[in-house]
Enzyme design. Structure first.
Site, PDB file in Angstrom:
ATOM      1  N   ALA A  90      20.988  24.105 103.634  1.00 22.30           N
ATOM      2  CA  ALA A  90      19.921  25.186 103.854  1.00 22.30           C
ATOM      3  C   ALA A  90      20.320  26.530 103.891  1.00 22.30           C
ATOM      4  CB  ALA A  90      18.732  24.719 104.400  1.00 22.30           C
TER       5      ALA A  90
ATOM      6  N   ARG B 270      33.319  24.593  96.387  1.00 15.85           N
ATOM      7  CA  ARG B 270      33.141  25.244  95.374  1.00 15.85           C
ATOM      8  C   ARG B 270      34.241  24.637  94.173  1.00 15.85           C
ATOM      9  NH1 ARG B 270      32.338  31.137  96.554  1.00 15.85           N
ATOM     10  NH2 ARG B 270      30.143  30.493  96.462  1.00 15.85           N
TER      11      ARG B 270
ATOM     12  N   GLY C  75      21.557  14.792  64.675  1.00 25.64           N
ATOM     13  CA  GLY C  75      20.339  14.571  65.340  1.00 25.64           C
ATOM     14  C   GLY C  75      20.290  13.540  66.599  1.00 25.64           C
TER      15      GLY C  75
ATOM     16  N   GLU D  53      25.990  27.263  94.014  1.00 29.01           N
ATOM     17  CA  GLU D  53      27.232  27.753  94.780  1.00 29.01           C
ATOM     18  C   GLU D  53      27.964  28.859  94.230  1.00 29.01           C
ATOM     19  OE1 GLU D  53      29.485  24.291  96.216  1.00 29.01           O
ATOM     20  OE2 GLU D  53      27.800  22.924  96.129  1.00 29.01           O
TER      21      GLU D  53
END
Length: 386
Positions: A126, A243, A341, A364
């Site tokens: 967080a 990373r 398609g 990130e």
């Protein structure tokens, strides 16, 4: 069949080659059997399966051990090639507890790592706030010391595993200094009074994402990771490691797209001959193969450099993430084009990959931010060599 010759590069040891082969076999048998119709349930099932299979053990390193970044990258590449949500589930177990693995004390590691590495607990990282995405130093969420507790107030947003995680590594302003100097890191279990999930966010490739709000939410002072004011350094060190693994996930998506494209152009007939016989198609395949190998070299250079003892791999990781995610987007776009398609039909693997890859160029550290990082690192090396 995805190319495996890169495993013979000198970046790897026999244990890495064994890991890649074993995981590939496990993922082929296990991942495809998990129902993705309910994203939250699928992520819980994937974390549990990764724990049961022993793969989540690689997501954290208890005291006395170190994270093996090459293994992390190989796992993310392999899982991403099979299933984007499986990669996500593994990645967040690592990123969510990365600060505990790298900077947590023995008590913190003993409490949480056995749970997350066994798949019994889901973790989250967080960091992002509504007004501060890439600008982490501008975070405004506060953690105020009150006796032997910290009181949390503020919001976090775009939090992966938000709403389903059992534990969050959270960064908040404790005020030791301005900007980056005043942030600290904390372990916050889910379900505390004053901690609420206020929004679940929907994105093009389904993932559990949420906005979190903290209102007078109390945690013990012992929940701090490292020391006061060390949060920014901790966050950047964690991102420095993980990373490279984002780049590896993009590489896995690109490899799968190349495989899907090869299957298409060798089986699809145009005027009585395989689509592959067209020189323009061969040109697309050549460009895709080139981008995949170049990305792999950057990814595993960064991982090998970190595993070889480098304190930081900021430049190498930024290069790997920028190139791998941007070029994977191009590889997948070519695969969609070669499918015609069918490439944009829901349920086709290349259509799924097209949605999966886009977020990796943002989270990130967005691509443009990586360019700034690379430029500054390059200038610093130039000035340092004068």
């Amino acid at each position: 069949m995805a190319d495996r010759t890169f495993l013979n590069w000198p970046f790897f040891e026999d244990r890495h080659r064994t890991l890649a082969a074993d995981l590939d076999a496990w993922a082929a048998e296990t991942v495809s059997g998990i129902d993705h119709s309910d994203t939250d349930a699928a992520c819980r099932a994937l974390v549990a399966a990764l724990g049961k299979g022993g793969w989540a053990q690689h997501s954290g390193a208890p005291a006395g051990e170190t994270l093996d970044v090459r293994s992390l990258c190989l796992i993310r590449e392999t899982l991403a090639r099979h299933d984007g949500l499986a990669d996500f589930a593994f990645a967040m177990q690592g990123l969510g507890t990365g600060a505990i693995s790298l900077f947590g004390n023995e008590a913190q590691q003993a409490e949480w790592l056995p749970l997350t590495r066994s798949g019994q607990a889901i973790s989250a990282f967080a960091l992002t706030e509504p007004q501060s995405g890439s600008d982490v130093a501008n975070s405004t969420m506060t953690a105020t010391l009150d006796g032997d507790e910290y009181v949390l107030n503020g919001e976090k947003t775009w939090i992966s595993n938000g709403g389903i995680a059992d534990v969050y590594t959270l960064f908040a302003r404790t005020g030791e200094g301005p900007g980056a100097k005043g942030l600290s890191a904390f372990i916050v279990p889910a379900g505390l009074p004053g901690f609420e999930v206020v929004e679940r966010q929907q994105v093009i490739a389904p993932h559990p994402l949420a906005t979190l709000r903290f209102t007078e939410c109390r945690i013990p002072a012992s929940a701090m990771i490292g020391g006061p004011g060390q949060g920014f350094r901790i966050a950047m060190s964690v991102l420095d490691v993980f990373r490279s693994t984002v780049a590896a996930a993009a590489l896995g998506f690109a490899r799968r797209a190349l495989d899907e494209a090869l299957s298409r152009v060798t089986s699809r007939q145009v005027q009585g001959a395989p689509l592959f016989d067209l020189q323009m198609v061969q040109g697309h395949i050549a460009d895709m193969a080139l981008d995949v190998d170049a990305a792999a070299l950057l990814v595993y250079r960064a991982a090998w450099t970190k595993d070889s003892g480098a304190a930081r791999v900021t430049r190498e990781a930024a290069m790997a993430k920028l190139f791998s995610t941007d070029q994977a987007q191009q590889v997948i776009d070519k695969a969609v084009q070669l499918h015609g398609g069918d490439g944009v039909r829901h349920g086709q693997k290349v259509e799924e990959l097209y949605r999966d890859i886009r977020a990796l160029r943002i989270y990130e550290g967005a691509s443009d931010v990586q360019r700034v990082v690379i430029a500054r690192q390059t200038l610093g090396a130039f000035e340092g060599g004068k």
